[in-house]
Design a protein around this motif. Structure first.
Motif, PDB file in Angstrom:
ATOM      1  N   LEU A   1      -4.699   5.299  -3.239  1.00  0.00           N
ATOM      2  CA  LEU A   1      -3.658   4.204  -3.042  1.00  0.00           C
ATOM      3  C   LEU A   1      -2.907   3.907  -3.967  1.00  0.00           C
ATOM      4  O   LEU A   1      -3.681   3.521  -5.248  1.00  0.00           O
ATOM      5  CB  LEU A   1      -4.397   3.033  -2.311  1.00  0.00           C
ATOM      6  N   ASP A   2      -1.524   4.245  -3.789  1.00  0.00           N
ATOM      7  CA  ASP A   2      -0.615   3.743  -5.155  1.00  0.00           C
ATOM      8  C   ASP A   2      -0.141   2.255  -4.698  1.00  0.00           C
ATOM      9  O   ASP A   2       0.725   2.301  -4.275  1.00  0.00           O
ATOM     10  CB  ASP A   2       0.405   4.834  -5.318  1.00  0.00           C
ATOM     11  N   MET A   3      -1.305   1.468  -5.179  1.00  0.00           N
ATOM     12  CA  MET A   3      -0.986  -0.068  -4.943  1.00  0.00           C
ATOM     13  C   MET A   3       0.278  -0.367  -5.861  1.00  0.00           C
ATOM     14  O   MET A   3       0.560  -0.105  -6.947  1.00  0.00           O
ATOM     15  CB  MET A   3      -1.931  -0.750  -5.219  1.00  0.00           C
TER      16      MET A   3
ATOM     17  N   GLY B   1       5.491  -3.135 -12.164  1.00  0.00           N
ATOM     18  CA  GLY B   1       5.202  -3.117 -10.508  1.00  0.00           C
ATOM     19  C   GLY B   1       4.238  -2.097 -10.031  1.00  0.00           C
ATOM     20  O   GLY B   1       3.962  -2.001  -9.201  1.00  0.00           O
ATOM     21  N   LYS B   2       3.924  -0.982 -11.066  1.00  0.00           N
ATOM     22  CA  LYS B   2       3.019  -0.019 -10.601  1.00  0.00           C
ATOM     23  C   LYS B   2       1.767   0.047 -11.240  1.00  0.00           C
ATOM     24  O   LYS B   2       0.774   0.768 -11.013  1.00  0.00           O
ATOM     25  CB  LYS B   2       3.815   1.292 -10.782  1.00  0.00           C
ATOM     26  N   ASP B   3       1.954  -0.433 -12.691  1.00  0.00           N
ATOM     27  CA  ASP B   3       0.712  -0.035 -13.671  1.00  0.00           C
ATOM     28  C   ASP B   3       0.015  -1.674 -13.772  1.00  0.00           C
ATOM     29  O   ASP B   3       0.438  -2.347 -14.573  1.00  0.00           O
ATOM     30  CB  ASP B   3       1.094   0.532 -14.808  1.00  0.00           C
TER      31      ASP B   3
ATOM     32  N   TRP C   1       0.834  -1.191   0.095  1.00  0.00           N
ATOM     33  CA  TRP C   1       0.097  -0.176   0.089  1.00  0.00           C
ATOM     34  C   TRP C   1       0.969   1.109   0.245  1.00  0.00           C
ATOM     35  O   TRP C   1       2.023   1.249   0.561  1.00  0.00           O
ATOM     36  CB  TRP C   1      -0.935   0.132   1.120  1.00  0.00           C
ATOM     37  N   GLU C   2       0.429   2.265  -0.644  1.00  0.00           N
ATOM     38  CA  GLU C   2       1.141   3.666  -0.571  1.00  0.00           C
ATOM     39  C   GLU C   2      -0.026   4.766  -0.567  1.00  0.00           C
ATOM     40  O   GLU C   2      -0.794   4.846  -1.570  1.00  0.00           O
ATOM     41  CB  GLU C   2       1.948   3.988  -1.654  1.00  0.00           C
ATOM     42  N   THR C   3      -0.354   5.201   0.475  1.00  0.00           N
ATOM     43  CA  THR C   3      -1.414   6.217   0.761  1.00  0.00           C
ATOM     44  C   THR C   3      -0.908   7.557   0.158  1.00  0.00           C
ATOM     45  O   THR C   3       0.072   8.035   0.611  1.00  0.00           O
ATOM     46  CB  THR C   3      -1.760   6.353   2.116  1.00  0.00           C
ATOM     47  N   GLU C   4      -1.713   8.050  -0.405  1.00  0.00           N
ATOM     48  CA  GLU C   4      -1.305   9.548  -1.304  1.00  0.00           C
ATOM     49  C   GLU C   4      -2.602  10.356  -1.266  1.00  0.00           C
ATOM     50  O   GLU C   4      -3.745  10.082  -1.608  1.00  0.00           O
ATOM     51  CB  GLU C   4      -0.713   9.197  -2.649  1.00  0.00           C
ATOM     52  N   LEU C   5      -2.250  11.789  -1.493  1.00  0.00           N
ATOM     53  CA  LEU C   5      -3.114  12.852  -1.759  1.00  0.00           C
ATOM     54  C   LEU C   5      -3.188  12.859  -3.325  1.00  0.00           C
ATOM     55  O   LEU C   5      -2.113  12.728  -3.977  1.00  0.00           O
ATOM     56  CB  LEU C   5      -2.605  14.156  -1.308  1.00  0.00           C
TER      57      LEU C   5
END
Ligand code: MN
Length: 230
Positions: free
Chosen positions: A108-110, A129-131, A77-81
């Protein structure tokens, strides 16, 4: 317009207090935009942030149940504005940047951290990894016309009721106006482009059955329940 295959719906986010939706064009993401997160990722806390992208089709509007993704054993998880643009341009200045921001949301930038790390180790792209499917749960957009342009406020994440991320958006290394100014030197930004503005420290490994609740002061919360992998 006629298409040779059935066209899909525009990816779009809910808007707080409205039935109308915000159509998403591109997703830009900032990497390593909080000092303590740089350190937990192995950096010295003095690096310049940078950008990568996700597909607009990765969004999960409003969160809810999301599927543990394929081919990973380290799903983070990565919580983001999230800042969403109502207009764009080329070479936007820091001073005028906020004029282009239509609103803000919790996102969330999962991340498939193992696949991202493989890319780093081999000099390959971060895309896998990101998309990926459902990699960007994003809550309803609150219009800047209603709340202005928040530059401080608590950002946090609870996993199964336990606080795992807890910081303040004032701790960003690059402010949102600075991010817009930087990006617009490389891209002609446009309405519908959105920016995930980086995560604070406390990233960690999600597993099937986990319940994530992310929040930012003034923007409400975003929930994601992790379903078993297919
Ligand atoms: Mn991120």
């Amino acid at each position: 317009m006629h298409y040779v295959i059935p066209a899909w719906d525009l990816p779009a986010l809910a808007v707080a207090g409205s039935d109308a939706r915000f159509p998403v064009r591109r997703i830009f993401c900032v990497g390593r935009n909080y000092v303590e997160h740089q350190k937990e990722m192995g950096g010295d806390g003095r690096e310049q942030p940078f950008f990568f992208t996700k597909s607009a089709h990765d969004i999960v509007p409003g969160g809810g149940e999301i599927r543990y993704p394929l081919k990973t054993e380290n799903y983070h998880w990565e919580t983001e504005l999230v800042a969403v643009l109502g207009s764009g341009g080329l070479r936007i200045t820091v001073e005028e940047a906020n004029d282009h921001v239509w609103g803000y949301a919790v996102g969330l930038d999962m991340t498939r951290r193992d696949l991202q790390q493989w890319g780093k180790d081999h000099g390959r792209p971060w895309s896998f990894g990101k998309d990926f499917d459902q990699a960007a749960p994003i809550g309803p957009v609150t219009p800047a016309a209603r709340i202005g342009h928040p530059a401080k406020g608590r950002i946090w994440l609870e996993v199964n009721g336990e606080t795992r991320q807890d910081a303040d958006i004032a701790m960003m290394i690059w402010s949102i106006p600075e991010q817009i100014a930087f990006l617009s030197q490389y891209y002609t930004l446009a309405a519908g482009d959105i920016i995930m503005t980086g995560t604070p420290a406390g990233v960690g490994k999600a597993k099937p059955g986990d319940r994530l609740v992310a929040g930012i002061d003034g923007l409400g919360t975003l929930e994601a329940k992790i379903l078993p992998p297919l």
